[in-house]
Design an enzyme around this catalytic site. Structure first.
Site, PDB file in Angstrom:
ATOM      1  N   CYS A 100     -12.052   8.039  23.664  1.00  0.00           N
ATOM      2  CA  CYS A 100     -12.292   9.426  24.031  1.00  0.00           C
ATOM      3  C   CYS A 100     -10.909  10.062  23.897  1.00  0.00           C
ATOM      4  CB  CYS A 100     -12.802   9.542  25.464  1.00  0.00           C
ATOM      5  SG  CYS A 100     -13.385  11.207  25.818  1.00  0.00           S
ATOM      6  N   HIS A 236     -12.627  17.956  22.639  1.00  0.00           N
ATOM      7  CA  HIS A 236     -12.611  16.739  23.479  1.00  0.00           C
ATOM      8  C   HIS A 236     -13.902  15.973  23.246  1.00  0.00           C
ATOM      9  CE1 HIS A 236     -13.306  14.868  27.697  1.00  0.00           C
ATOM     10  NE2 HIS A 236     -12.556  14.048  26.989  1.00  0.00           N
ATOM     11  N   ASN A 328      -8.488   6.692  25.915  1.00  0.00           N
ATOM     12  CA  ASN A 328      -9.156   5.462  26.390  1.00  0.00           C
ATOM     13  C   ASN A 328      -8.945   4.389  25.334  1.00  0.00           C
ATOM     14  OD1 ASN A 328     -10.270   6.733  28.608  1.00  0.00           O
ATOM     15  ND2 ASN A 328     -12.381   6.597  27.920  1.00  0.00           N
ATOM     16  N   HIS A 402      -4.272  12.270  31.655  1.00  0.00           N
ATOM     17  CA  HIS A 402      -5.146  12.669  30.527  1.00  0.00           C
ATOM     18  C   HIS A 402      -5.933  13.934  30.823  1.00  0.00           C
ATOM     19  CE1 HIS A 402      -8.690  11.554  32.739  1.00  0.00           C
ATOM     20  NE2 HIS A 402      -9.469  11.564  31.673  1.00  0.00           N
ATOM     21  N   GLY A 403      -5.823  14.423  32.066  1.00  0.00           N
ATOM     22  CA  GLY A 403      -6.615  15.603  32.442  1.00  0.00           C
ATOM     23  C   GLY A 403      -6.273  15.933  33.882  1.00  0.00           C
TER      24      GLY A 403
END
Ligand SMILES: Nc1nc2c(ncn2[C@@H]2O[C@H](COP(=O)(O)O)[C@@H](O)[C@H]2O)c(=O)[nH]1
Ligand SMILES: [Mn+2]
Ligand SMILES: [Mn+2]
Length: 479
Positions: A100, A236, A328, A402-403
């Site tokens: 991802c 995304h 990931n 990552h976020g």
């Protein structure tokens, strides 16, 4: 007792899980969180970070980035590096959505030109890119083509007319992870992946038209081709059913392998195998195939995004790829441990590689400034572009968040939040949201995520990546 009471604060924003936290820990855990964010830390995420520390061959620390929350076995936001001789590889340390990731296209358009057309443009993107849970693609690949996708990733897409060669130079791994073997991917994974190539997926996956609101570092932003007022598009998504099935298949393989090799598991979801074993080699080959599928997927979607903009403006709208990051994945990398260079297998699960200036893995165009790091926030908040740093190489094996990371489960969000109300409030703020159903908006409401500005302040403050630009949403298409 808040979960943080179990931790020892060792410096600003760094919390240690000592090795006596639970039996079997080979190294301490390090969790990177501000005093405010630590209040919301789930104790389960601490346990998971500690569990990872029990795995054989883990180096220095089991780490969790400030977007940490509970995942499958490893926490989301987790980073763990394993010695290639004594260590292991674990599908739970990569996650079900293999590779991802996020990519950012910079356009030649300015926000003031785009804003009056945002409804039409987001509708055009929504039409152009199939989305939703079991969504199927607009085109079909046969078995031989799918095998090439697994082997060569984004290159397959570019060679088949979806994008340009320069796109490949601006992807992590050039969009093509070496060592992929389609023969290690099950028929079930191939069957799930074949119809979904060129689809966004559901929920958390999105296409977002954004404005560069603020530049923090002019020189680095210039190298990334970013300036204030410019329009960008963020994509995304990941490896869809293919990656999910690869993970499902190899979790079973690894459960047997853990028993076979006598690895004591403190949580079954940490199932793994020694990196030197045939089971590990098979998983890596299949995981790399899944990662390549995801890069091809984001590449095809980028092509459709470019087509949609050009069709709408009735001219060729230039949209260059800034960069594409995987969040990931497990990778073989060289890092210094206690002053010695070592070959490691670095697991980043909901974490982004953030390599420093000078590393050969960083594209030539960015080698003097560091790798671009792309961090989404939520459909109602900012997203960020950062750059990798030497401090990150030293502290986190070249990794960052990552976020924003979830603070509310999907089921709790569905109970407490009304999607149509979120949509209305966002529209009041000038943000248009398009989604298959209101429930999808409720599950992804801005309040289900941590405050991205606070998360970014932690990674920037620690120096494990540094702020370059702040992006704000104009229109969002959710999967
Ligand atoms: N800019 C946007 N960011 C979003 C949106 N929905 C989610 N997010 C952020 O993405 C990360 C990564 O998600 P994951 O599913 O890979 O863990 C997540 O933590 C959020 O911060 C969006 O619509 N726009
Ligand atoms: Mn993701
Ligand atoms: Mn995903």
């Amino acid at each position: 007792m808040v979960a943080a009471d179990k931790l020892k604060k060792i410096s600003e924003d760094v919390w240690e899980i000592p090795t006596d936290y639970k039996p079997g820990m080979n190294v301490p855990g390090h969790i990177f969180l501000s005093d405010r964010l630590i209040e919301g830390l789930e104790s389960g995420a601490i346990d998971q970070t500690a569990n990872v520390a029990t795995l054989p061959g883990i180096q220095r620390y089991s780490m969790a980035m400030p977007d940490v929350h509970i995942g499958y076995g490893f926490p989301i936001g987790g980073v763990a590096a394993f010695d290639t001789e004594t260590g292991v590889i674990s599908p739970g340390g990569v996650g079900f959505d293999i590779n991802c990731g996020v990519r950012l296209l910079r356009s030649e358009l300015m926000a003031d030109d785009v804003k009056p057309h945002k409804v039409d443009l987001i509708n055009a993107l929504y039409e152009a890119v199939p989305s939703g849970l079991g969504s199927e693609s607009k085109f079909r690949v046969n078995d031989a083509q799918l095998a090439e996708v697994f082997r060569t990733g984004a290159r397959w897409a570019v060679e088949n007319g979806y994008g340009v060669k320069a796109d490949l130079e601006h992807c992590e791994e050039n969009g093509e992870m070496k060592g992929a073997d389609p023969a290690k991917v099950s028929k079930k994974a191939r069957d799930r992946g074949r119809p979904q190539l060129g689809t966004l997926g559901s929920g958390n996956h999105f296409l977002e038209i954004q404005k560069v609101e603020k530049i923090y570092d002019e020189a680095v932003a210039k190298a990334f081709g970013l300036k204030e007022g410019q329009v960008t598009v963020m994509i995304h998504c990941g490896s869809r059913g293919a990656g999910h099935q690869i993970c499902t298949d190899y979790v079973k393989t690894m459960e047997q392998a853990s028993r076979k090799y006598g690895i004591k598991l403190y949580d079954r979801q940490l199932a793994c195998a020694p990196l030197s074993s045939p089971e590990a080699k098979d998983y890596f080959a299949a995981m790399a195939a899944g990662a390549n599928y995801a890069w091809a997927n984001r590449q095809i979607i980028s092509h459709w995004v470019r087509e949609a903009f050009s069709k709408y403006y009735k001219r060729d709208v230039r949209m260059d790829l800034v960069y594409d990051v995987a969040h990931n994945v497990a990778k073989f990398e060289e890092h210094e441990v206690d002053g010695v260079k070592k070959a490691l297998c670095v697991h980043r699960k909901g974490a982004t590689r953030a390599f420093a200036p000078g590393r050969s893995e960083v594209p030539v165009a960015y080698r003097d400034v560091g790798q671009p790091v792309i961090i989404p926030g939520s459909m109602g908040s900012a997203s960020y572009v950062l750059a990798g740093t030497q401090r990150g190489m030293e502290l986190t094996f070249g990794s960052t968040c990552h976020g924003a990371g979830r603070v509310m489960s999907r089921s709790a969000a569905l109970k407490d939040i009304r999607g149509n109300e979120v949509k209305r409030q966002l529209l009041e703020r000038g943000i248009v949201v398009k989604a298959p159903k209101d429930a999808a908006i409720a599950e992804e409401a801005p309040e289900v995520y941590k405050e991205i500005d606070e998360v970014i302040a932690v990674v920037d403050g620690l120096g494990i990546s540094k702020k370059v630009a702040r992006l704000v949403p104009i229109a969002v298409a959710k999967g």
